[in-house]
Motif scaffolding. Sequence first.
Motif, PDB file in Angstrom:
ATOM      1  N   LEU A   1      47.329   1.337  40.936  1.00 24.29           N
ATOM      2  CA  LEU A   1      46.991   0.005  41.469  1.00 24.29           C
ATOM      3  C   LEU A   1      46.301   0.095  42.820  1.00 24.29           C
ATOM      4  O   LEU A   1      46.402   1.093  43.528  1.00 24.29           O
ATOM      5  N   ARG A   2      45.614  -0.980  43.145  1.00 24.23           N
ATOM      6  CA  ARG A   2      44.935  -1.031  44.438  1.00 24.23           C
ATOM      7  C   ARG A   2      45.863  -1.697  45.444  1.00 24.23           C
ATOM      8  O   ARG A   2      46.677  -2.549  45.090  1.00 24.23           O
ATOM      9  N   GLU A   3      45.700  -1.289  46.687  1.00 23.66           N
ATOM     10  CA  GLU A   3      46.474  -1.881  47.778  1.00 23.66           C
ATOM     11  C   GLU A   3      46.290  -3.410  47.743  1.00 23.66           C
ATOM     12  O   GLU A   3      45.155  -3.895  47.614  1.00 23.66           O
ATOM     13  N   GLY A   4      47.393  -4.125  47.805  1.00 18.96           N
ATOM     14  CA  GLY A   4      47.286  -5.581  47.899  1.00 18.96           C
ATOM     15  C   GLY A   4      47.258  -6.286  46.550  1.00 18.96           C
ATOM     16  O   GLY A   4      47.346  -7.507  46.493  1.00 18.96           O
ATOM     17  N   GLU A   5      47.126  -5.530  45.468  1.00 16.37           N
ATOM     18  CA  GLU A   5      47.151  -6.184  44.141  1.00 16.37           C
ATOM     19  C   GLU A   5      48.552  -6.718  43.885  1.00 16.37           C
ATOM     20  O   GLU A   5      49.537  -6.002  44.116  1.00 16.37           O
ATOM     21  N   GLN A   6      48.647  -7.947  43.391  1.00 15.72           N
ATOM     22  CA  GLN A   6      49.967  -8.499  43.097  1.00 15.72           C
ATOM     23  C   GLN A   6      49.974  -9.228  41.753  1.00 15.72           C
ATOM     24  O   GLN A   6      48.939  -9.732  41.317  1.00 15.72           O
ATOM     25  N   PHE A   7      51.147  -9.258  41.155  1.00 18.94           N
ATOM     26  CA  PHE A   7      51.268  -9.781  39.787  1.00 18.94           C
ATOM     27  C   PHE A   7      52.385 -10.831  39.705  1.00 18.94           C
ATOM     28  O   PHE A   7      53.380 -10.741  40.419  1.00 18.94           O
ATOM     29  N   ASP A   8      52.211 -11.783  38.809  1.00 17.47           N
ATOM     30  CA  ASP A   8      53.252 -12.779  38.572  1.00 17.47           C
ATOM     31  C   ASP A   8      54.376 -12.196  37.721  1.00 17.47           C
ATOM     32  O   ASP A   8      55.516 -12.621  37.807  1.00 17.47           O
ATOM     33  N   LEU A   9      53.991 -11.245  36.865  1.00 16.79           N
ATOM     34  CA  LEU A   9      54.980 -10.638  35.961  1.00 16.79           C
ATOM     35  C   LEU A   9      54.692  -9.152  35.823  1.00 16.79           C
ATOM     36  O   LEU A   9      53.559  -8.755  35.555  1.00 16.79           O
ATOM     37  N   ILE A  10      55.731  -8.352  36.046  1.00 13.04           N
ATOM     38  CA  ILE A  10      55.625  -6.909  35.762  1.00 13.04           C
ATOM     39  C   ILE A  10      56.556  -6.623  34.581  1.00 13.04           C
ATOM     40  O   ILE A  10      57.718  -7.052  34.583  1.00 13.04           O
ATOM     41  N   VAL A  11      56.031  -5.961  33.561  1.00  9.31           N
ATOM     42  CA  VAL A  11      56.873  -5.567  32.419  1.00  9.31           C
ATOM     43  C   VAL A  11      56.775  -4.062  32.225  1.00  9.31           C
ATOM     44  O   VAL A  11      55.763  -3.447  32.587  1.00  9.31           O
ATOM     45  N   SER A  12      57.818  -3.494  31.658  1.00 11.96           N
ATOM     46  CA  SER A  12      57.764  -2.070  31.321  1.00 11.96           C
ATOM     47  C   SER A  12      58.846  -1.726  30.302  1.00 11.96           C
ATOM     48  O   SER A  12      59.956  -2.249  30.358  1.00 11.96           O
ATOM     49  N   ASN A  13      58.463  -0.860  29.393  1.00 16.52           N
ATOM     50  CA  ASN A  13      59.439  -0.233  28.498  1.00 16.52           C
ATOM     51  C   ASN A  13      59.325   1.264  28.759  1.00 16.52           C
ATOM     52  O   ASN A  13      58.669   1.980  28.026  1.00 16.52           O
ATOM     53  N   PRO A  14      59.925   1.738  29.848  1.00 15.30           N
ATOM     54  CA  PRO A  14      59.695   3.125  30.257  1.00 15.30           C
ATOM     55  C   PRO A  14      60.523   4.110  29.424  1.00 15.30           C
ATOM     56  O   PRO A  14      61.429   3.686  28.694  1.00 15.30           O
ATOM     57  N   PRO A  15      60.237   5.394  29.553  1.00 14.04           N
ATOM     58  CA  PRO A  15      61.090   6.394  28.899  1.00 14.04           C
ATOM     59  C   PRO A  15      62.504   6.282  29.467  1.00 14.04           C
ATOM     60  O   PRO A  15      62.657   6.242  30.681  1.00 14.04           O
ATOM     61  N   TYR A  16      63.518   6.191  28.589  1.00 16.44           N
ATOM     62  CA  TYR A  16      64.875   6.020  29.134  1.00 16.44           C
ATOM     63  C   TYR A  16      65.949   6.863  28.465  1.00 16.44           C
ATOM     64  O   TYR A  16      67.135   6.663  28.654  1.00 16.44           O
ATOM     65  N   ILE A  17      65.522   7.824  27.658  1.00 13.57           N
ATOM     66  CA  ILE A  17      66.517   8.695  27.014  1.00 13.57           C
ATOM     67  C   ILE A  17      66.933   9.783  28.014  1.00 13.57           C
ATOM     68  O   ILE A  17      66.076  10.374  28.680  1.00 13.57           O
ATOM     69  N   GLN A  18      68.238  10.042  28.107  1.00 10.01           N
ATOM     70  CA  GLN A  18      68.692  11.142  28.971  1.00 10.01           C
ATOM     71  C   GLN A  18      68.171  12.459  28.404  1.00 10.01           C
ATOM     72  O   GLN A  18      68.238  12.670  27.193  1.00 10.01           O
ATOM     73  N   SER A  19      67.698  13.337  29.298  1.00  8.16           N
ATOM     74  CA  SER A  19      67.105  14.607  28.826  1.00  8.16           C
ATOM     75  C   SER A  19      68.043  15.333  27.861  1.00  8.16           C
ATOM     76  O   SER A  19      67.602  15.882  26.850  1.00  8.16           O
ATOM     77  N   SER A  20      69.370  15.310  28.177  1.00  8.74           N
ATOM     78  CA  SER A  20      70.309  16.058  27.327  1.00  8.74           C
ATOM     79  C   SER A  20      70.465  15.418  25.952  1.00  8.74           C
ATOM     80  O   SER A  20      70.982  16.044  25.029  1.00  8.74           O
ATOM     81  N   ASP A  21      70.039  14.169  25.802  1.00  8.97           N
ATOM     82  CA  ASP A  21      70.150  13.492  24.502  1.00  8.97           C
ATOM     83  C   ASP A  21      68.889  13.650  23.655  1.00  8.97           C
ATOM     84  O   ASP A  21      68.871  13.230  22.496  1.00  8.97           O
ATOM     85  N   MET A  22      67.846  14.227  24.232  1.00 12.46           N
ATOM     86  CA  MET A  22      66.574  14.310  23.508  1.00 12.46           C
ATOM     87  C   MET A  22      66.743  15.055  22.179  1.00 12.46           C
ATOM     88  O   MET A  22      66.170  14.680  21.171  1.00 12.46           O
ATOM     89  N   LEU A  23      67.573  16.123  22.214  1.00  6.90           N
ATOM     90  CA  LEU A  23      67.740  16.930  21.001  1.00  6.90           C
ATOM     91  C   LEU A  23      68.511  16.185  19.924  1.00  6.90           C
ATOM     92  O   LEU A  23      68.405  16.496  18.738  1.00  6.90           O
ATOM     93  N   ALA A  24      69.297  15.196  20.353  1.00  7.51           N
ATOM     94  CA  ALA A  24      70.127  14.455  19.389  1.00  7.51           C
ATOM     95  C   ALA A  24      69.377  13.288  18.757  1.00  7.51           C
ATOM     96  O   ALA A  24      69.930  12.579  17.918  1.00  7.51           O
ATOM     97  N   LEU A  25      68.125  13.073  19.163  1.00 14.28           N
ATOM     98  CA  LEU A  25      67.364  11.963  18.568  1.00 14.28           C
ATOM     99  C   LEU A  25      67.138  12.231  17.086  1.00 14.28           C
ATOM    100  O   LEU A  25      67.123  13.385  16.648  1.00 14.28           O
ATOM    101  N   MET A  26      66.893  11.183  16.330  1.00  8.36           N
ATOM    102  CA  MET A  26      66.580  11.370  14.909  1.00  8.36           C
ATOM    103  C   MET A  26      65.334  12.244  14.797  1.00  8.36           C
ATOM    104  O   MET A  26      64.405  12.090  15.595  1.00  8.36           O
ATOM    105  N   PRO A  27      65.325  13.164  13.814  1.00  9.23           N
ATOM    106  CA  PRO A  27      64.187  14.097  13.723  1.00  9.23           C
ATOM    107  C   PRO A  27      62.827  13.396  13.668  1.00  9.23           C
ATOM    108  O   PRO A  27      61.855  13.880  14.253  1.00  9.23           O
ATOM    109  N   ASP A  28      62.748  12.248  13.004  1.00  7.19           N
ATOM    110  CA  ASP A  28      61.466  11.517  12.925  1.00  7.19           C
ATOM    111  C   ASP A  28      60.925  11.274  14.327  1.00  7.19           C
ATOM    112  O   ASP A  28      59.743  11.414  14.605  1.00  7.19           O
ATOM    113  N   VAL A  29      61.841  10.853  15.199  1.00 10.23           N
ATOM    114  CA  VAL A  29      61.455  10.505  16.567  1.00 10.23           C
ATOM    115  C   VAL A  29      61.214  11.789  17.360  1.00 10.23           C
ATOM    116  O   VAL A  29      60.165  11.979  17.982  1.00 10.23           O
TER     117      VAL A  29
END
Length: 288
Positions: A179-207
């Motif tokens: 982003l540029r300095e001073g840019e502002q938004f009415d709404l910020i959304v995010s669906n960030p990565p949130y799996i704990q690293s130690s749980d990555m191996l336990a994810l379903m194989p498809d994923v």
Amino acid sequence: MPEGQTVLSLLRKAEDKLSSVSHDLARRDAEIMLAHVLDTSLARLPIYEQRIPPLHIDQFERCVRRRQAGEPVAYIIGEQEFWSLTFKVNEHTLVPRPDTETLVEVGLRHLTPGKPTRILDLGTGSGCILLSLLHERAEASGVGVDKSSNALAIAKMNADQLGLLSRCELREGDWYEALREGEQFDLIVSNPPYIQSSDMLALMPDVREHEPHSALDGGVDGLDCYRRIASDAAFFLCRGGTIAVEVGIGQHEDVADLFVMSGLEAVSTHADLAGVMRVVAAKKAAES
Ligand code: GLN
């Protein structure tokens, strides 16, 4: 039509082959892939009466083999429905999940219809969140940020396909660094990565074996990205603006605390259709 080549018999054979990978969804997966190959809709599949050319049978069988090897259907057909819109996806983007529609719903509540508003989507991936919001609010415009140029290429195709290119900018970068300095938004959304690293191996194989790890791995406690996102949120929000993020199961309280520590207020949590606390939202004070 030669025996064994009807829609029904193709589906039956495929369902059998897919049962060990797709379980209860074997029939559904087969239908989605066959409808895609025949360029028809799921609703029209049962009444598909034309002869199925051998080329399409081959294509369908290739799809079934890919699914048998664990690849998600969305990557095989190259698209996924989300918010009743069709999004292109590939191995560089997460497959949009129905859970994430909760974030779109919460975001929409903070975008007054008829008012020109600016939206920021951090880690936009396929662009599904930002583009669904823009689709619903004709006066809104927005920026989608992702550190993967490959993901952004898909987001751009989706924006184009939905006729939203003129209202969205897609930028490569690491969270707010795009982003540029001073840019502002009415709404910020995010669906960030949130799996704990130690749980990555336990994810379903498809994923685990097919979806991009950079879109899933949220660090040791799964909260790394929320720390980055919360810490500078107030800087990039307009006064009275809202931030809303998707969270993993059991993360809502920690993320709510991060928002409070970053000086945001009016923290709220929102459940998805399964009753899981899926979205945490907060506001920047209207006056300071
Ligand atoms: N925003 C995209 C989605 O919700 C990508 C999210 C991600 O890569 N973690 O599908």
